[in-house]
Write a protein that holds these residues in place. Sequence first.
Motif, PDB file in Angstrom:
ATOM      1  N   VAL A   1      14.381   6.872 -15.744  1.00  0.00           N
ATOM      2  CA  VAL A   1      13.963   8.062 -14.985  1.00  0.00           C
ATOM      3  C   VAL A   1      12.499   8.320 -15.320  1.00  0.00           C
ATOM      4  O   VAL A   1      12.145   8.473 -16.494  1.00  0.00           O
ATOM      5  N   ASN A   2      11.651   8.316 -14.298  1.00  0.00           N
ATOM      6  CA  ASN A   2      10.222   8.556 -14.507  1.00  0.00           C
ATOM      7  C   ASN A   2       9.915  10.042 -14.325  1.00  0.00           C
ATOM      8  O   ASN A   2      10.187  10.622 -13.267  1.00  0.00           O
ATOM      9  N   LEU A   3       9.339  10.646 -15.350  1.00  0.00           N
ATOM     10  CA  LEU A   3       8.966  12.059 -15.309  1.00  0.00           C
ATOM     11  C   LEU A   3       7.446  12.146 -15.283  1.00  0.00           C
ATOM     12  O   LEU A   3       6.775  11.651 -16.189  1.00  0.00           O
ATOM     13  N   ILE A   4       6.905  12.766 -14.237  1.00  0.00           N
ATOM     14  CA  ILE A   4       5.454  12.842 -14.059  1.00  0.00           C
ATOM     15  C   ILE A   4       4.978  14.260 -14.321  1.00  0.00           C
ATOM     16  O   ILE A   4       5.487  15.218 -13.733  1.00  0.00           O
ATOM     17  N   PHE A   5       4.012  14.396 -15.215  1.00  0.00           N
ATOM     18  CA  PHE A   5       3.433  15.692 -15.566  1.00  0.00           C
ATOM     19  C   PHE A   5       1.966  15.674 -15.169  1.00  0.00           C
ATOM     20  O   PHE A   5       1.190  14.858 -15.684  1.00  0.00           O
ATOM     21  N   GLU A   6       1.579  16.548 -14.261  1.00  0.00           N
ATOM     22  CA  GLU A   6       0.217  16.528 -13.731  1.00  0.00           C
ATOM     23  C   GLU A   6      -0.724  17.456 -14.476  1.00  0.00           C
ATOM     24  O   GLU A   6      -1.934  17.426 -14.240  1.00  0.00           O
ATOM     25  N   ASN A   7      -0.198  18.311 -15.345  1.00  0.00           N
ATOM     26  CA  ASN A   7      -1.041  19.251 -16.083  1.00  0.00           C
ATOM     27  C   ASN A   7      -0.759  19.196 -17.578  1.00  0.00           C
ATOM     28  O   ASN A   7      -0.673  20.208 -18.254  1.00  0.00           O
ATOM     29  N   GLY A   8      -0.623  17.987 -18.093  1.00  0.00           N
ATOM     30  CA  GLY A   8      -0.320  17.843 -19.504  1.00  0.00           C
ATOM     31  C   GLY A   8       1.148  18.132 -19.792  1.00  0.00           C
ATOM     32  O   GLY A   8       1.928  18.439 -18.879  1.00  0.00           O
ATOM     33  N   ILE A   9       1.518  18.021 -21.065  1.00  0.00           N
ATOM     34  CA  ILE A   9       2.914  18.212 -21.464  1.00  0.00           C
ATOM     35  C   ILE A   9       2.990  19.241 -22.577  1.00  0.00           C
ATOM     36  O   ILE A   9       2.255  19.157 -23.570  1.00  0.00           O
TER      37      ILE A   9
ATOM     38  N   GLY B   1       0.787  -1.232   0.000  1.00  0.00           N
ATOM     39  CA  GLY B   1       0.000   0.000   0.000  1.00  0.00           C
ATOM     40  C   GLY B   1       0.818   1.280   0.000  1.00  0.00           C
ATOM     41  O   GLY B   1       0.253   2.374   0.026  1.00  0.00           O
ATOM     42  N   ALA B   2       2.142   1.167  -0.043  1.00  0.00           N
ATOM     43  CA  ALA B   2       2.988   2.373  -0.030  1.00  0.00           C
ATOM     44  C   ALA B   2       2.878   3.099  -1.366  1.00  0.00           C
ATOM     45  O   ALA B   2       2.645   2.496  -2.407  1.00  0.00           O
ATOM     46  N   CYS B   3       3.052   4.424  -1.335  1.00  0.00           N
ATOM     47  CA  CYS B   3       3.085   5.232  -2.556  1.00  0.00           C
ATOM     48  C   CYS B   3       4.544   5.448  -2.942  1.00  0.00           C
ATOM     49  O   CYS B   3       5.321   6.024  -2.169  1.00  0.00           O
ATOM     50  N   LEU B   4       4.901   5.003  -4.139  1.00  0.00           N
ATOM     51  CA  LEU B   4       6.296   5.057  -4.585  1.00  0.00           C
ATOM     52  C   LEU B   4       6.458   5.991  -5.782  1.00  0.00           C
ATOM     53  O   LEU B   4       7.315   5.782  -6.643  1.00  0.00           O
ATOM     54  N   GLU B   5       5.644   7.045  -5.814  1.00  0.00           N
ATOM     55  CA  GLU B   5       5.678   7.967  -6.955  1.00  0.00           C
ATOM     56  C   GLU B   5       7.059   8.610  -7.090  1.00  0.00           C
ATOM     57  O   GLU B   5       7.540   9.303  -6.206  1.00  0.00           O
ATOM     58  N   ASN B   6       7.685   8.331  -8.209  1.00  0.00           N
ATOM     59  CA  ASN B   6       8.941   8.990  -8.562  1.00  0.00           C
ATOM     60  C   ASN B   6      10.027   8.829  -7.495  1.00  0.00           C
ATOM     61  O   ASN B   6      10.841   9.722  -7.300  1.00  0.00           O
ATOM     62  N   TRP B   7      10.020   7.695  -6.790  1.00  0.00           N
ATOM     63  CA  TRP B   7      11.098   7.507  -5.810  1.00  0.00           C
ATOM     64  C   TRP B   7      12.398   7.237  -6.542  1.00  0.00           C
ATOM     65  O   TRP B   7      12.414   6.670  -7.625  1.00  0.00           O
TER      66      TRP B   7
ATOM     67  N   TYR C   1       1.279   1.751  -4.928  1.00  0.00           N
ATOM     68  CA  TYR C   1       0.725   2.770  -5.821  1.00  0.00           C
ATOM     69  C   TYR C   1       1.890   3.585  -6.405  1.00  0.00           C
ATOM     70  O   TYR C   1       2.806   3.974  -5.672  1.00  0.00           O
ATOM     71  N   LEU C   2       1.824   3.836  -7.702  1.00  0.00           N
ATOM     72  CA  LEU C   2       2.883   4.590  -8.375  1.00  0.00           C
ATOM     73  C   LEU C   2       2.553   6.069  -8.481  1.00  0.00           C
ATOM     74  O   LEU C   2       3.381   6.858  -8.924  1.00  0.00           O
ATOM     75  N   LEU C   3       1.331   6.466  -8.088  1.00  0.00           N
ATOM     76  CA  LEU C   3       0.933   7.867  -8.034  1.00  0.00           C
ATOM     77  C   LEU C   3       0.218   8.138  -6.719  1.00  0.00           C
ATOM     78  O   LEU C   3      -0.339   7.223  -6.096  1.00  0.00           O
ATOM     79  N   ASN C   4       0.222   9.394  -6.300  1.00  0.00           N
ATOM     80  CA  ASN C   4      -0.429   9.771  -5.045  1.00  0.00           C
ATOM     81  C   ASN C   4      -1.932   9.544  -5.105  1.00  0.00           C
ATOM     82  O   ASN C   4      -2.517   9.352  -6.164  1.00  0.00           O
ATOM     83  N   ASN C   5      -2.546   9.634  -3.930  1.00  0.00           N
ATOM     84  CA  ASN C   5      -4.000   9.459  -3.790  1.00  0.00           C
ATOM     85  C   ASN C   5      -4.454   8.079  -4.272  1.00  0.00           C
ATOM     86  O   ASN C   5      -5.530   7.931  -4.866  1.00  0.00           O
ATOM     87  N   GLU C   6      -3.604   7.067  -4.018  1.00  0.00           N
ATOM     88  CA  GLU C   6      -3.910   5.675  -4.337  1.00  0.00           C
ATOM     89  C   GLU C   6      -4.265   5.479  -5.810  1.00  0.00           C
ATOM     90  O   GLU C   6      -5.219   4.785  -6.159  1.00  0.00           O
ATOM     91  N   LYS C   7      -3.481   6.100  -6.674  1.00  0.00           N
ATOM     92  CA  LYS C   7      -3.661   5.949  -8.113  1.00  0.00           C
ATOM     93  C   LYS C   7      -2.538   5.086  -8.699  1.00  0.00           C
ATOM     94  O   LYS C   7      -1.438   5.039  -8.162  1.00  0.00           O
ATOM     95  N   GLU C   8      -2.822   4.462  -9.823  1.00  0.00           N
ATOM     96  CA  GLU C   8      -1.871   3.609 -10.543  1.00  0.00           C
ATOM     97  C   GLU C   8      -1.394   2.461  -9.648  1.00  0.00           C
ATOM     98  O   GLU C   8      -0.213   2.348  -9.285  1.00  0.00           O
ATOM     99  N   ARG C   9      -2.343   1.610  -9.288  1.00  0.00           N
ATOM    100  CA  ARG C   9      -2.042   0.451  -8.447  1.00  0.00           C
ATOM    101  C   ARG C   9      -1.222  -0.556  -9.243  1.00  0.00           C
ATOM    102  O   ARG C   9      -1.464  -0.817 -10.410  1.00  0.00           O
TER     103      ARG C   9
END
Length: 449
Positions: free
Chosen positions: A198-206, A144-150, A167-175
């Motif tokens: 290297v994982n690059l996460i864009f929350e408002n589009g690219i 259940g840990a969130c590992l977003e961009n660790w 989860y690979l994203l916050n708020n329990e997203k991308e299980r």
Amino acid sequence: MRGPWLRKIVIAFAAMGDTSFYKATVTDADFTGATLKNVNFNRAILTRTCFKDTVKLNLARPGNTLLEKPIVRDLLINPSSGEEKDLSKANLRGAYLKEANLQRANLKNADISGATFEYANLSSANLTEVNAVYTNFNSAYLTGACLENWNIDTTTKLDNVDCQYVYLLNNEKERQPSSGDFKTGEFTKLFEEVFDTVNLIFENGIDWKAFIETMKTVQVENEDTPLEVSSIENKGDGVFVVKVKVPPDADKEKIHQEFEENYQLKLQAVEAKYKALLDAKENEISSYHRENANMMEITKILASRPINIETKAMNNSPDNSTNITTGDINNTGNLNTGKIIKDVNNTIDNISESDNNENEQLKTSLKELMQAIETENELDDEEKAGAANNVKTIAKASQKPEDEGLQKKATRAVKLLETLAKGLKPANKLYTACQSILPQIVTFLGITL
């Protein structure tokens, strides 16, 4: 290897009172149950050093070690007390937290490099953007840990991790896995495959123009290190994950940080250009309204006279589309850099006076920085506009030290200016100006980079 003889030696030294480990290497030492009043740990190397059940550690002299913060110090004394603790941005570098209870703890942006979490309970913990290089998670519980961009690499130990899903994203997203649970060894295998990614996460589009320019810049800054986009995933709600493949020996943390900073810099330049274009469009509309109002007045005057008026239709040229796309934007209009720089200089001029003359010194420094930006031949108009807006952010923050949000923006602005200067030659005016002025700004604002 921990041994009874080593533990007896370190405890005996500590018990002497006023013992100094200044600049000493205390790696793998075991202070369990020791009284550490007045012990000097300043600048000591405390990798995997055990402080469990120590007494009066709060009266020791921690210096700039991980013992400096009370919340970290208390956790090292009592590793079972970490449940739901807020350890975001904490310095846990080299911390010995074997069998610790960190269930649902917030470790976002924490530095846990070289730390030991063997058999620790990290279930549902937030490990977003932690630095976990050289970290030992062997036999840890991570369900259940969130590992977003660790940030992990081949030095991160993940043997026998007990984990059903993460989860690979916050708020329990991308299980992961999407359904069911990991089979034995699957968790370790999953993350061993991303050691060269290297994982690059864009929350408002690219913004793809900014993205491509950033890729080129980061590649140059890392001595032409090969960077290859291996996948682009659309997670919905404007969230995209871009996976960039890098060589096994590449500094992933450095590449990720430089990409984020350069992308924001490029994005600001593009947004400044769009804003200038929109401002120009608004000026055209205002001008049209004024002309239309004048025409109405003329019409009224002429209407009162006994003459014939021949009315001719006026065909206005079609309006250019203001829709922003990801295509080529180089020919969408001219950027009014002079107007932007003038606006920033006005903001600097509005910095209020202070009794100790510090504000006047800041105004002078910011003016010098703006002069360097304006006359820097290596920057195009977009880059000058982006840099100028960063200076404007700093000027605003100087007048509102109590505004935490504005101070964070100012910190970001300083970092972006640093990144911009690094891309220039030492002989360039802006490079020299940033080297001398940015440290002054950091001191004035009291921010930490």
